[in-house]
Scaffold this active site. Structure first.
Site, mmCIF file in Angstrom:
data_model
loop_
_atom_site.group_PDB
_atom_site.id
_atom_site.type_symbol
_atom_site.label_atom_id
_atom_site.label_comp_id
_atom_site.label_asym_id
_atom_site.label_seq_id
_atom_site.Cartn_x
_atom_site.Cartn_y
_atom_site.Cartn_z
ATOM 1 N N ARG A 265 74.240 48.042 53.857
ATOM 2 C CA ARG A 265 73.253 48.901 53.370
ATOM 3 C C ARG A 265 73.638 50.369 53.783
ATOM 4 O O ARG A 265 73.712 51.223 53.027
ATOM 5 C CB ARG A 265 71.827 48.591 53.953
ATOM 6 C CG ARG A 265 71.210 47.829 52.964
ATOM 7 C CD ARG A 265 69.879 47.348 53.330
ATOM 8 N NE ARG A 265 69.138 46.516 52.447
ATOM 9 C CZ ARG A 265 68.322 45.506 52.626
ATOM 10 N NH1 ARG A 265 68.069 45.491 53.913
ATOM 11 N NH2 ARG A 265 68.095 44.908 51.709
ATOM 12 N N GLY A 360 72.103 75.065 35.987
ATOM 13 C CA GLY A 360 71.400 75.148 34.766
ATOM 14 C C GLY A 360 72.089 74.691 33.601
ATOM 15 O O GLY A 360 72.656 73.477 33.840
ATOM 16 N N GLU A 384 71.393 46.800 46.787
ATOM 17 C CA GLU A 384 71.315 46.433 48.280
ATOM 18 C C GLU A 384 69.750 46.914 48.779
ATOM 19 O O GLU A 384 69.346 47.016 49.727
ATOM 20 C CB GLU A 384 72.079 47.296 49.113
ATOM 21 C CG GLU A 384 73.680 46.936 49.060
ATOM 22 C CD GLU A 384 74.092 45.842 49.486
ATOM 23 O OE1 GLU A 384 73.763 45.424 50.769
ATOM 24 O OE2 GLU A 384 74.718 44.952 48.750
ATOM 25 N N GLY A 385 68.802 46.801 47.816
ATOM 26 C CA GLY A 385 67.475 46.923 48.014
ATOM 27 C C GLY A 385 66.920 48.357 47.658
ATOM 28 O O GLY A 385 67.701 49.539 48.064
ATOM 29 N N GLN A 388 61.633 51.430 47.784
ATOM 30 C CA GLN A 388 60.522 50.931 48.252
ATOM 31 C C GLN A 388 60.349 49.572 48.991
ATOM 32 O O GLN A 388 59.848 49.566 49.896
ATOM 33 C CB GLN A 388 59.648 50.592 47.019
ATOM 34 C CG GLN A 388 59.310 51.516 45.864
ATOM 35 C CD GLN A 388 60.285 52.179 45.016
ATOM 36 O OE1 GLN A 388 61.444 51.553 45.012
ATOM 37 N NE2 GLN A 388 60.217 53.206 44.199
HETATM 38 C C1 LIG Z 1 74.875 48.685 39.563
HETATM 39 C C2 LIG Z 1 74.578 47.658 40.159
HETATM 40 C C3 LIG Z 1 75.284 46.671 40.822
HETATM 41 C C4 LIG Z 1 74.517 45.561 41.396
HETATM 42 N N1 LIG Z 1 75.425 44.831 42.287
HETATM 43 C C5 LIG Z 1 74.998 43.563 42.657
HETATM 44 C C6 LIG Z 1 75.802 42.619 43.442
HETATM 45 O O1 LIG Z 1 76.786 42.633 43.427
HETATM 46 N N2 LIG Z 1 75.061 41.342 43.539
HETATM 47 C C7 LIG Z 1 73.886 41.110 43.426
HETATM 48 O O2 LIG Z 1 73.250 40.094 43.631
HETATM 49 N N3 LIG Z 1 72.941 41.947 43.079
HETATM 50 C C8 LIG Z 1 73.447 43.347 42.671
HETATM 51 N N4 LIG Z 1 72.724 44.123 42.000
HETATM 52 C C9 LIG Z 1 71.211 43.909 42.158
HETATM 53 C C10 LIG Z 1 70.490 44.701 42.785
HETATM 54 O O3 LIG Z 1 70.358 44.273 44.154
HETATM 55 C C11 LIG Z 1 68.894 44.492 42.174
HETATM 56 O O4 LIG Z 1 68.747 45.231 40.975
HETATM 57 C C12 LIG Z 1 67.970 45.182 43.256
HETATM 58 O O5 LIG Z 1 67.763 44.444 44.489
HETATM 59 C C13 LIG Z 1 66.433 45.477 42.613
HETATM 60 O O6 LIG Z 1 65.931 44.181 41.952
HETATM 61 P P1 LIG Z 1 65.582 44.447 40.141
HETATM 62 O O7 LIG Z 1 66.494 45.074 39.709
HETATM 63 O O8 LIG Z 1 65.105 42.937 39.915
HETATM 64 O O9 LIG Z 1 64.284 45.078 40.492
HETATM 65 P P2 LIG Z 1 62.759 44.585 40.725
HETATM 66 O O10 LIG Z 1 62.726 43.822 41.951
HETATM 67 O O11 LIG Z 1 62.001 43.994 39.391
HETATM 68 O O12 LIG Z 1 61.833 46.044 41.005
HETATM 69 C C14 LIG Z 1 61.586 46.771 40.116
HETATM 70 C C15 LIG Z 1 60.844 47.997 40.794
HETATM 71 O O13 LIG Z 1 59.655 47.513 41.330
HETATM 72 C C16 LIG Z 1 59.722 47.936 42.832
HETATM 73 N N5 LIG Z 1 59.395 46.990 43.739
HETATM 74 C C17 LIG Z 1 59.582 45.466 43.757
HETATM 75 N N6 LIG Z 1 58.911 44.602 44.610
HETATM 76 C C18 LIG Z 1 58.173 45.711 45.323
HETATM 77 C C19 LIG Z 1 57.057 45.761 46.250
HETATM 78 N N7 LIG Z 1 56.926 44.400 46.946
HETATM 79 N N8 LIG Z 1 56.553 46.819 46.728
HETATM 80 C C20 LIG Z 1 56.932 48.054 46.316
HETATM 81 N N9 LIG Z 1 57.774 48.039 45.160
HETATM 82 C C21 LIG Z 1 58.226 46.825 44.645
HETATM 83 C C22 LIG Z 1 61.235 48.074 43.119
HETATM 84 O O14 LIG Z 1 61.392 49.092 44.253
HETATM 85 C C23 LIG Z 1 61.735 48.692 41.653
HETATM 86 O O15 LIG Z 1 61.498 50.050 42.005
HETATM 87 C C24 LIG Z 1 73.198 45.384 41.309
HETATM 88 C C25 LIG Z 1 72.254 46.249 40.608
HETATM 89 C C26 LIG Z 1 72.998 47.344 40.102
HETATM 90 C C27 LIG Z 1 72.038 48.414 39.405
#
Ligand SMILES: Cc1cc2nc3c(=O)[nH]c(=O)nc-3n(C[C@H](O)[C@H](O)[C@H](O)COP(=O)(O)OP(=O)(O)OC[C@H]3O[C@@H](n4cnc5c(N)ncnc54)[C@H](O)[C@@H]3O)c2cc1C
Length: 399
Positions: A265, A360, A384-385, A388
């Site tokens: 992180r 701008g 990496e999270g 939120q």
């Molecule tokens: C460019 C990129 C590279 C990545 N690379 C990897 C990788 O190499 N390996 C891997 O395993 N993953 C990878 N990821 C995935 C990344 O870790 C996830 O996208 C991230 O953990 C968020 O999960 P999600 O997209 O399913 O969002 P969700 O969990 O569906 O969340 C959507 C929204 O809701 C909010 N939210 C969710 N739960 C809560 C809560 N309890 N309280 C408050 N708010 C909440 C979140 O903050 C977010 O704003 C990658 C993502 C991206 C965009």
């Protein structure tokens, strides 16, 4: 900064200027990642960078964990803090191209954290060779498990001396070109987090298939892929740590995965600092070259903005270095790592937005690097999270 850190930062700066920035721009404009057979990667491999790159220093260090307890070492003489500075500098030039570099990448920390000595040797020593570029990857995220990784549904069923994996993974960076991917799966969803296990799935295993490469808004130089595991047979010796590791309740797969985030992180957060710094430099140059023609009032406002941007960058960098240096000293850093990841990405997003305001209309044209930086920086807030989730972790520790 100690001599080896200075050299590492200088090296990534020269690679950044000559290769990362131009290749990152090219990938952004074409919408395609830098191809795996690009001569640049061959050059990177033959220079031995795969064992020196971010998160790869343990390969050079004889596969020893870099976070060995060194209570008296200063952060300038330590591995994770150096990684933070290298990540910042590389991302200044292009964060996408930096992440695309061959090496163990995000696959390295879980092998290091959970792997037996022979697994570390088997999976990490391949990065010592210089003949061709090699990648590894990390796959936790699933269609229904992103932030809440406890919900992963990929199943691992024992069958003789093998495990059979079934499930889907998504958003796994560099997995489409990886030699192996660390896949988190559950042996029994009713066990919740205690049922999590980490497996090294090798590219050659049948049943492992890449199904999609995402079209991203930014950081297009590396591939982010989805894959399926369909009756994918994984030898028992590829379960990281072996069963004994997970029998110790304090070391469940989930806990281990979480602790690798404590190392990665601060590095990801520092990548945001690099992007913000690039935006800051553009804004600063613009003010110096273009603003004298404007009113004193506008100049004063721009100066105040620049000072605030500089403050946000400095705060973010310090938080990242603090979290990494605790790890280097062998001290708990979960709170510091989440604090850095919670503060830095939104702060850096704000810095890039402020730079856009200063420029701008000049900032939103495709000729401006700023427009790309504004798209690149958002991902830092997600990977990496999200912020939120980091807030929840920080709150848990505070309370
Ligand atoms: C460019 C990129 C590279 C990545 N690379 C990897 C990788 O190499 N390996 C891997 O395993 N993953 C990878 N990821 C995935 C990344 O870790 C996830 O996208 C991230 O953990 C968020 O999960 P999600 O997209 O399913 O969002 P969700 O969990 O569906 O969340 C959507 C929204 O809701 C909010 N939210 C969710 N739960 C809560 C809560 N309890 N309280 C408050 N708010 C909440 C979140 O903050 C977010 O704003 C990658 C993502 C991206 C965009």
């Amino acid at each position: 900064m100690d001599e080896s850190t200075r050299k590492a930062v200088e090296l990534i700066r020269s690679i950044g200027k000559e290769f990362l920035r131009p290749l990152g721009l090219e990938a952004d404009r074409s919408g395609r990642a830098i191809p795996a057979d690009h001569p640049f990667y061959q050059l990177v491999a033959s220079s031995g960078f795969m064992q020196r790159g971010i998160g790869s220093e343990y390969v050079a260090n004889g596969l020893e964990k870099p976070t060995s307890h060194r209570p008296h070492s200063s952060f300038t003489n330590s591995t994770w803090a150096r990684n933070v500075l290298v990540a910042e500098e590389g991302s200044y030039w292009d964060r996408g191209a930096l992440v695309s570099l061959p090496g163990p990448g995000l696959g390295g920390p879980p092998v290091l954290q959970m792997g037996t000595p022979s697994q570390k040797e088997r999976f990490l020593s391949i990065f010592k060779q210089k003949d061709r570029p090699l990648w590894a990857a990390f796959a936790m995220t699933e269609p229904s498990a992103g932030s809440d990784v406890a919900q992963i549904k990929t199943l691992a069923r024992p069958d003789g001396d093998e495990w059979v994996l079934n499930g889907q993974k998504m958003f796994s960076s560099n997995s489409s070109r990886a030699e192996w991917v660390v896949v988190f799966a559950s042996i029994d969803p009713s066990l919740g987090r205690l049922g999590h296990r980490a497996f090294v799935v090798e590219r050659s295993f049948s049943g492992f298939e890449i199904v999609r490469i995402e079209h991203k808004m930014g950081i297009r130089a590396y591939e982010t892929a989805s894959f399926v595991l369909e009756n994918c047979r994984v030898p028992a010796e590829n379960m990281l740590g072996g069963e004994e590791y997970y029998n110790n309740k304090n070391k469940g797969g989930f806990t281990a995965a979480m602790s690798t985030f404590n190392a990665t992180r601060p590095i990801v957060a520092a990548m945001g600092v690099g992007i913000a710094r690039a935006a800051y430099d553009i804004a600063r140059k613009y003010i110096i070259e273009e603003y004298p023609a404007h009113s004193l009032h506008r100049m004063r406002q721009a100066r105040e903005r620049l000072v605030e941007m500089q403050r946000q960058i400095a705060n973010s960098r310090l938080l990242c270095l603090h979290a990494a240096s605790l790890l280097d000293m062998g001290r708990p850093n979960a709170l510091a790592a989440s604090a850095a990841k919670q503060y830095s990405p939104p702060a850096c997003l704000g810095v890039v937005q402020s730079a856009m305001d200063i420029l701008g209309e000049a900032g939103i044209t495709q000729n401006s690097l700023l427009e790309k930086l504004a798209r690149d920086v958002k991902a830092i807030d997600i990977v990496e999270g999200t912020q939120q989730i980091q807030r929840r972790i920080v709150a848990k520790y505070i309370l």
